[in-house]
Design a protein around this motif. Structure first.
Motif, PDB file in Angstrom:
ATOM      1  N   VAL A 127      23.598  -8.624  -4.752  1.00 40.41           N
ATOM      2  CA  VAL A 127      22.846  -7.222  -4.980  1.00 40.41           C
ATOM      3  C   VAL A 127      24.076  -6.071  -4.793  1.00 40.41           C
ATOM      4  O   VAL A 127      23.587  -4.828  -5.010  1.00 40.41           O
ATOM      5  CB  VAL A 127      21.737  -6.978  -3.906  1.00 40.41           C
ATOM      6  N   GLU A 128      25.171  -6.165  -4.343  1.00 44.29           N
ATOM      7  CA  GLU A 128      26.016  -5.352  -3.998  1.00 44.29           C
ATOM      8  C   GLU A 128      27.566  -6.191  -4.134  1.00 44.29           C
ATOM      9  O   GLU A 128      27.559  -6.999  -3.516  1.00 44.29           O
ATOM     10  CB  GLU A 128      25.806  -4.461  -2.668  1.00 44.29           C
ATOM     11  N   ALA A 129      28.415  -5.503  -4.796  1.00 42.63           N
ATOM     12  CA  ALA A 129      29.708  -5.924  -4.814  1.00 42.63           C
ATOM     13  C   ALA A 129      30.721  -4.961  -5.136  1.00 42.63           C
ATOM     14  O   ALA A 129      30.706  -4.235  -5.967  1.00 42.63           O
ATOM     15  CB  ALA A 129      29.830  -7.130  -6.114  1.00 42.63           C
ATOM     16  N   ALA A 130      31.825  -4.958  -4.109  1.00 39.12           N
ATOM     17  CA  ALA A 130      32.987  -4.010  -4.093  1.00 39.12           C
ATOM     18  C   ALA A 130      34.245  -4.703  -3.899  1.00 39.12           C
ATOM     19  O   ALA A 130      34.239  -5.931  -3.261  1.00 39.12           O
ATOM     20  CB  ALA A 130      32.567  -2.798  -3.287  1.00 39.12           C
ATOM     21  N   ASP A 131      35.340  -4.237  -3.644  1.00 40.70           N
ATOM     22  CA  ASP A 131      36.592  -4.535  -3.092  1.00 40.70           C
ATOM     23  C   ASP A 131      36.369  -5.205  -1.502  1.00 40.70           C
ATOM     24  O   ASP A 131      37.053  -6.235  -1.450  1.00 40.70           O
ATOM     25  CB  ASP A 131      37.741  -3.894  -3.435  1.00 40.70           C
ATOM     26  N   ASP A 132      35.761  -4.352  -0.807  1.00 47.17           N
ATOM     27  CA  ASP A 132      35.750  -4.839   0.397  1.00 47.17           C
ATOM     28  C   ASP A 132      34.106  -5.250   1.048  1.00 47.17           C
ATOM     29  O   ASP A 132      34.052  -5.477   2.145  1.00 47.17           O
ATOM     30  CB  ASP A 132      36.027  -3.619   1.144  1.00 47.17           C
ATOM     31  N   THR A 133      33.323  -5.172   0.170  1.00 46.35           N
ATOM     32  CA  THR A 133      31.975  -5.520   0.551  1.00 46.35           C
ATOM     33  C   THR A 133      30.895  -6.545  -0.589  1.00 46.35           C
ATOM     34  O   THR A 133      31.313  -6.289  -1.540  1.00 46.35           O
ATOM     35  CB  THR A 133      31.082  -4.415   0.575  1.00 46.35           C
ATOM     36  N   LEU A 134      30.343  -7.243  -0.128  1.00 47.17           N
ATOM     37  CA  LEU A 134      29.685  -8.173  -0.908  1.00 47.17           C
ATOM     38  C   LEU A 134      28.330  -8.590  -0.077  1.00 47.17           C
ATOM     39  O   LEU A 134      28.234  -8.996   0.976  1.00 47.17           O
ATOM     40  CB  LEU A 134      30.304  -9.717  -1.105  1.00 47.17           C
ATOM     41  N   TYR A 136      11.163 -17.374   3.460  1.00 45.61           N
ATOM     42  CA  TYR A 136      12.125 -16.283   4.030  1.00 45.61           C
ATOM     43  C   TYR A 136      12.889 -15.621   3.014  1.00 45.61           C
ATOM     44  O   TYR A 136      13.319 -16.075   1.951  1.00 45.61           O
ATOM     45  CB  TYR A 136      12.945 -16.773   5.005  1.00 45.61           C
ATOM     46  N   ARG A 137      13.146 -14.426   3.287  1.00 43.66           N
ATOM     47  CA  ARG A 137      14.525 -13.678   2.682  1.00 43.66           C
ATOM     48  C   ARG A 137      15.575 -13.757   3.512  1.00 43.66           C
ATOM     49  O   ARG A 137      15.470 -13.158   4.677  1.00 43.66           O
ATOM     50  CB  ARG A 137      14.054 -12.464   2.259  1.00 43.66           C
ATOM     51  N   LEU A 138      16.772 -14.287   3.215  1.00 42.81           N
ATOM     52  CA  LEU A 138      18.086 -14.146   3.869  1.00 42.81           C
ATOM     53  C   LEU A 138      18.843 -13.629   2.978  1.00 42.81           C
ATOM     54  O   LEU A 138      19.296 -13.572   2.017  1.00 42.81           O
ATOM     55  CB  LEU A 138      18.360 -15.788   4.168  1.00 42.81           C
ATOM     56  N   THR A 139      19.549 -12.338   3.930  1.00 37.01           N
ATOM     57  CA  THR A 139      20.428 -11.437   3.359  1.00 37.01           C
ATOM     58  C   THR A 139      21.946 -11.802   4.133  1.00 37.01           C
ATOM     59  O   THR A 139      21.957 -11.546   5.542  1.00 37.01           O
ATOM     60  CB  THR A 139      19.998 -10.147   3.501  1.00 37.01           C
ATOM     61  N   GLN A 140      22.999 -12.000   3.398  1.00 38.73           N
ATOM     62  CA  GLN A 140      24.261 -11.857   3.841  1.00 38.73           C
ATOM     63  C   GLN A 140      25.153 -10.863   3.507  1.00 38.73           C
ATOM     64  O   GLN A 140      25.278 -10.746   2.344  1.00 38.73           O
ATOM     65  CB  GLN A 140      25.009 -13.178   3.582  1.00 38.73           C
ATOM     66  N   ALA A 141      25.591 -10.084   4.299  1.00 34.97           N
ATOM     67  CA  ALA A 141      26.576  -9.079   3.801  1.00 34.97           C
ATOM     68  C   ALA A 141      27.988  -9.610   4.398  1.00 34.97           C
ATOM     69  O   ALA A 141      28.268  -9.788   5.647  1.00 34.97           O
ATOM     70  CB  ALA A 141      26.036  -7.758   4.764  1.00 34.97           C
ATOM     71  N   ILE A 142      29.080  -9.461   3.740  1.00 39.52           N
ATOM     72  CA  ILE A 142      30.298  -9.810   3.822  1.00 39.52           C
ATOM     73  C   ILE A 142      31.207  -8.732   3.807  1.00 39.52           C
ATOM     74  O   ILE A 142      31.068  -7.894   2.477  1.00 39.52           O
ATOM     75  CB  ILE A 142      30.600 -10.916   3.213  1.00 39.52           C
ATOM     76  N   SER A 143      31.764  -8.220   4.738  1.00 38.88           N
ATOM     77  CA  SER A 143      32.550  -6.688   4.520  1.00 38.88           C
ATOM     78  C   SER A 143      34.063  -6.871   5.127  1.00 38.88           C
ATOM     79  O   SER A 143      33.988  -7.855   6.378  1.00 38.88           O
ATOM     80  CB  SER A 143      32.050  -5.952   5.075  1.00 38.88           C
TER      81      SER A 143
END
Length: 301
Positions: free
Chosen positions: A103-110, A125-132
């Motif tokens: 749902v979001e992608a950038a050089d420092d964030t996914l 369930y809805r599981l959201t993983q944010a990697i930064s």
């Protein structure tokens, strides 16, 4: 994105690759040393596969083993598929085996999402993983919101496969360890010092086979050292990730240091709930936790 479903982040001296189609697993994590050389933190994950022997994967809606893939609730017995049928257990949940939506992608964030629903499984369930990636390292956060119509027990964790070579060390402090039965389930709680003493640091590259769970990980911090390479890593957990699971095989060049939310099979071992329980979530309720990985040279942490 370098190829279909593989997303790459590169910032602040870290490079991360994530396979959205296979559990939103990390397939690679590298850190640029002060001399410019890239250091591979994780054991390689084979391309196009779930990170079962390298990389790092997410565990949800439970971490580690679930005996018989079943547990009792006030509404009756819940049964989930056995993905280790020969051992009569379910392991590591469902989300690692699924394709996630970016749902979001950038050089420092996914940011990726798994909307889990299966007609044969009560969990939804809805599981959201944010990697930064920031100046202080790589942060991986999980937020799980129940979309089921009934209250169910949820848990989560991360399962990284770190590289293991000569002079690889692990240090952390915890209050409680556990006995282990022949199928790998926790039994009697005991002082953590009665087992391998990680509080003083242990060279995991010289350890015999070990698979153990730890509670009372109050610092939420562990230090990994690759002393021959002059590299240190601080792994930390917060939110729901209050326990630590450690796996050190003696025949493979890997070891696992896993921040998790609960004792394995605590669904069925209620006498161990005080050492790390699942969270009973009603519809719309949320469980969240975060793992951070920070690298430095030598004694820099």
């Amino acid at each position: 994105m370098t190829e279909a479903n593989i997303f790459c982040l590169n910032a602040h001296g870290y490079a991360v690759a994530v396979d959205a189609a296979h559990g939103a697993s990390l397939t690679s994590l590298k850190w640029r040393k002060p001399d410019g050389e890239w250091f591979e933190v994780l054991h390689p994950c084979p391309p196009g596969e779930v990170a079962r022997s390298g990389g790092s994967f997410v565990m949800a809606p439970f971490a580690n083993r679930l005996d018989g893939g079943r547990f009792e609730t006030d509404d009756g017995v819940v049964q989930v598929p056995l993905n280790r049928s020969e051992q009569k257990m379910a392991v590591h949940g469902f989300s690692r085996d699924r394709a996630w939506r970016v749902v979001e992608a950038a050089d420092d964030t996914l940011v990726l999402v798994d909307d889990f629903a299966d007609d044969g499984i009560p969990f939804r369930y809805r599981l959201t993983q944010a990697i930064s990636i920031g100046p202080d390292g790589v942060e991986m956060s999980l937020s799980l919101t129940s979309t089921a119509e009934r209250t169910l027990p949820y848990g989560m964790g991360f399962h990284p496969w770190f590289r293991k070579e000569s002079e690889t060390w692990l240090t952390f402090k915890a209050e409680t360890g556990f006995g282990r039965d022949e199928r790998g389930f926790p039994t009697v709680p005991m002082p953590a010092s009665h087992g391998p003493d990680f509080s003083a640091g242990l060279e995991v590259s010289k350890m015999p086979w070990f698979d153990g769970h730890f509670s009372g990980w109050t610092s939420r911090r562990a230090i990994l050292e690759w002393r021959r390479q002059g590299v240190m890593l601080e792994i930390s957990g917060d939110g729901a990730l209050r326990n630590l699971h450690v796996y050190v095989p003696d025949t493979l060049p890997v070891f696992c240091v896993e921040p998790v939310s609960h004792v394995p099979d605590v669904h069925n071992r209620r006498d161990l709930a005080c050492y790390g329980d699942v969270e009973w979530l009603g519809p719309g309720k949320t469980l969240a936790g975060r793992m951070r990985l920070r690298l430095a040279e030598g004694q820099g942490l």
